[in-house]
Motif scaffolding. Structure first.
Motif, PDB file in Angstrom:
ATOM      1  N   LYS A 273       2.193   5.334  -2.791  1.00 38.75           N
ATOM      2  CA  LYS A 273       2.336   6.766  -2.519  1.00 38.75           C
ATOM      3  C   LYS A 273       3.633   7.340  -3.089  1.00 38.75           C
ATOM      4  O   LYS A 273       3.812   8.558  -3.148  1.00 38.75           O
ATOM      5  CB  LYS A 273       2.292   7.022  -1.008  1.00 38.75           C
TER       6      LYS A 273
ATOM      7  N   THR B 173      -4.436   4.479  -1.044  1.00 31.52           N
ATOM      8  CA  THR B 173      -4.147   3.394  -0.104  1.00 31.52           C
ATOM      9  C   THR B 173      -5.407   3.020   0.668  1.00 31.52           C
ATOM     10  O   THR B 173      -6.256   3.874   0.955  1.00 31.52           O
ATOM     11  CB  THR B 173      -3.027   3.807   0.869  1.00 31.52           C
TER      12      THR B 173
ATOM     13  N   GLN C 289       0.818  -1.203   0.000  1.00 31.87           N
ATOM     14  CA  GLN C 289       0.000   0.000   0.000  1.00 31.87           C
ATOM     15  C   GLN C 289       0.860   1.265   0.000  1.00 31.87           C
ATOM     16  O   GLN C 289       0.627   2.191  -0.778  1.00 31.87           O
ATOM     17  CB  GLN C 289      -0.943  -0.005   1.212  1.00 31.87           C
ATOM     18  N   ARG C 290       1.866   1.304   0.864  1.00 31.09           N
ATOM     19  CA  ARG C 290       2.608   2.561   0.963  1.00 31.09           C
ATOM     20  C   ARG C 290       3.496   2.819  -0.249  1.00 31.09           C
ATOM     21  O   ARG C 290       3.830   3.972  -0.531  1.00 31.09           O
ATOM     22  CB  ARG C 290       3.410   2.622   2.254  1.00 31.09           C
TER      23      ARG C 290
ATOM     24  N   PRO D 240      -4.451   4.443   5.887  1.00 29.62           N
ATOM     25  CA  PRO D 240      -4.894   4.555   4.488  1.00 29.62           C
ATOM     26  C   PRO D 240      -5.621   5.870   4.246  1.00 29.62           C
ATOM     27  O   PRO D 240      -6.301   6.391   5.139  1.00 29.62           O
ATOM     28  CB  PRO D 240      -5.819   3.345   4.323  1.00 29.62           C
TER      29      PRO D 240
END
Length: 543
Positions: A279, A441, A275-276, A436
């Protein structure tokens, strides 16, 4: 039900094997079973494939309408820091395994559906919705044990295991030979390896966990044919893995992250690392303004040639990721899985013709094929990262790619299974992951909604703890419950009973069937059994 050959697994390896069997001997009765509700139904979209095996299996695949439409036209390999991305120069020269020129970005689920249609057109009996639960083994006082078929799982059992009102017992599919092509850590394959000691003297297999999302992005930022891979941040220097991103189809982008399951820090969460990474500017610009369509995960066999088990046993063979034919430096396994299935079919036909109990020509045939040469050249890359970490592994991979080309007198080895690699929590650094944002995310539960999981809440849990007391003693006290982090589906949850005593809650209905729990649990205390046929994630065509 009686057949000449039963194929377990409706992925590229199993389908290629079934097709090749009927090409070689059209009169053979061939049955293929697949635990998903439909062929390709549990394969998340977005993969880069070579066509080498497909060219051999079905040379007229273009005329037959194979769903290969987006050709790779641009690619990039990036080394990431927290804020910057450094492209690897002269990629095709420095790392030839990463050369994707001539390859296609596809919906692998759609490719499997199409292969299933080709198999049925040749007369293969394709049975989706039936998972193989057990091997049928014949015991004869005058001969060695031999596999003579597969039993599918029961349907309609209640939570306590008793037959419910809709109970249907599993079906025994008898066969002269079985081809096990279930993917990484398949239940029947693990049973065969244990029963016939197929891993004796072999390096322990090492795995990766691949987590993937499918996005629809604005047309203005869609770049059909673009491929991007990364390594480095956010993983530490001792953890193998990285992200990938593929543009294909109509405004579709497949984004994912692979984490080597030999990681050491029990606080690491592959899902949160995935997820990160979105970014990071190198990835966020591709996904910004888009919409997630699908989410899934699966284990990958990363060990390479030195981790392949013995491939034959009386009555059957192993093919595809069941054995471990993924080429990890290429990050590709479709063409190698298909080729292994084709060679397996050729050896099985020979065994049937000779009325031999074991397809012993399988190994020699493989060793004479391009598949064996490809894996031999790549054999040292993954264990180099395992042995020396990011910097030493990257240096070795560069030397191997530019100078050695895999032609070395040595072979590096894997010495520990992934379950033995975790440090105790007291010796590890906790990791704080950002919350999130709901735009790029997300959390696990909202992601699971995109997997379309079909699971009868009344069925027995297919995730069984062999010794429940061991969880508190080892997993919780020594490792701070790592299964709550490595599972990408929120299956495992630390909870407390009425007395305040901690216990592990298992939400089996969340399971994405990735198998990571059966691989990474510190004591292998979690036993993954086959759920009811048709259970699990479901991805429609185009996904």
């Amino acid at each position: 039900m009686q057949f000449d050959v039963v194929v377990a697994g409706g992925g590229p390896a199993g389908l290629a094997a079934a097709i090749r069997l009927k090409q070689l001997q059209p009169g053979l009765s061939v049955c293929l079973i697949e635990k998903a509700a439909e062929i390709g139904g549990q394969v998340v979209s977005g993969a880069v494939i070579e066509t080498r095996a497909l060219d051999e299996l079905l040379p007229a695949w273009r005329e037959l309408g194979a769903p290969l439409e987006t050709k790779v036209n641009e690619e990039s390999l990036l080394f990431l820091t927290a804020k910057r991305a450094f492209p690897i120069p002269a990629l095709h020269w420095a790392m030839p395994d990463m050369d994707n020129r001539g390859n296609y970005i596809v919906s692998l689920g759609d490719v499997c559906r199409w292969l299933g249609e080709q198999a049925e057109a040749l007369g293969v009996d394709v049975f989706p919705g039936f998972g193989g639960a057990h091997l049928v083994i014949e015991h004869n006082e005058s001969a060695h044990p031999r596999v003579v078929g597969v039993t599918t799982g029961d349907m309609g059992r209640q939570a306590d295991g008793s037959p419910g009102p809709q109970f249907q017992p599993g079906v025994t599919l008898e066969a002269k030979q079985v081809i096990l092509a279930e993917g990484a850590h398949g239940s029947l394959s693990e049973e065969a390896m244990s029963r016939f000691f197929l891993r004796k003297g072999i390096d322990p297999q090492t795995y990766g966990l691949g987590i993937k999302e499918l996005w629809e992005v604005p047309a203005a930022q869609h770049r059909p044919g673009f491929v991007q891979h990364s390594f480095g941040w956010p993983l530490d220097s001792q953890t193998y893995g990285g992200a990938f991103l593929y543009h294909f189809g109509r405004n579709l982008v497949a984004y994912g992250f692979v984490t080597g399951l030999d990681y050491r820090n029990p606080y690491l969460s592959p899902f949160e690392e995935m997820q990160r990474t979105k970014k990071h500017p190198a990835f966020s610009k591709h996904l910004k303004g888009g919409k997630r369509l699908a989410y899934g995960a699966r284990a990958l066999t990363e060990g390479g040639l030195q981790c392949l088990p013995r491939l034959t046993f009386p009555g059957g063979v192993l093919a595809g990721d069941s054995a471990g034919f993924l080429n990890m430096p290429k990050i590709k396994g479709t063409h190698t899985a298909m080729k292994s299935g084709m060679v397996a079919a050729e050896a099985v036909v020979e065994a049937l013709t000779q009325n031999a109990p074991e397809a012993t020509s399988y190994q020699p045939r493989l060793e004479q094929s391009w598949l064996w040469g490809e894996l031999h050249r790549a054999r040292n890359i993954r264990p180099a990262f395992h042995k020396w970490g990011l910097w030493g592994g990257a240096l070795y991979a560069g030397l191997d790619g530019t100078l050695l080309r895999g032609h070395t007198p040595w072979t590096l080895h894997h010495h520990q299974p992934d379950c033995d690699r975790l440090r105790h929590a007291a010796d590890a650094r906790p990791i704080t992951y950002p919350a999130p944002d709901g735009l790029l995310t997300f959390d696990k539960l909202s992601s699971l909604q995109l997997a379309n999981i079909n699971h009868d809440e009344g069925q027995p849990s297919h995730l069984v703890m062999r010794n429940p007391a061991l969880w508190r003693e080892v997993n919780l006290n020594q490792y701070q419950a790592p299964e709550t982090r490595y599972c990408p589906a929120a299956v495992y949850e630390e909870d407390k009973d009425a007395t305040g005593k901690a216990f592990l809650r298992i939400n089996a209905s969340n399971c994405l069937q990735c198998k990571s729990c059966a691989i990474k649990d510190p004591t292998l205390n979690i036993h993954w059994t086959v759920p009811e046929g048709g259970s699990g994630p479901s991805y429609p065509p185009g996904m």
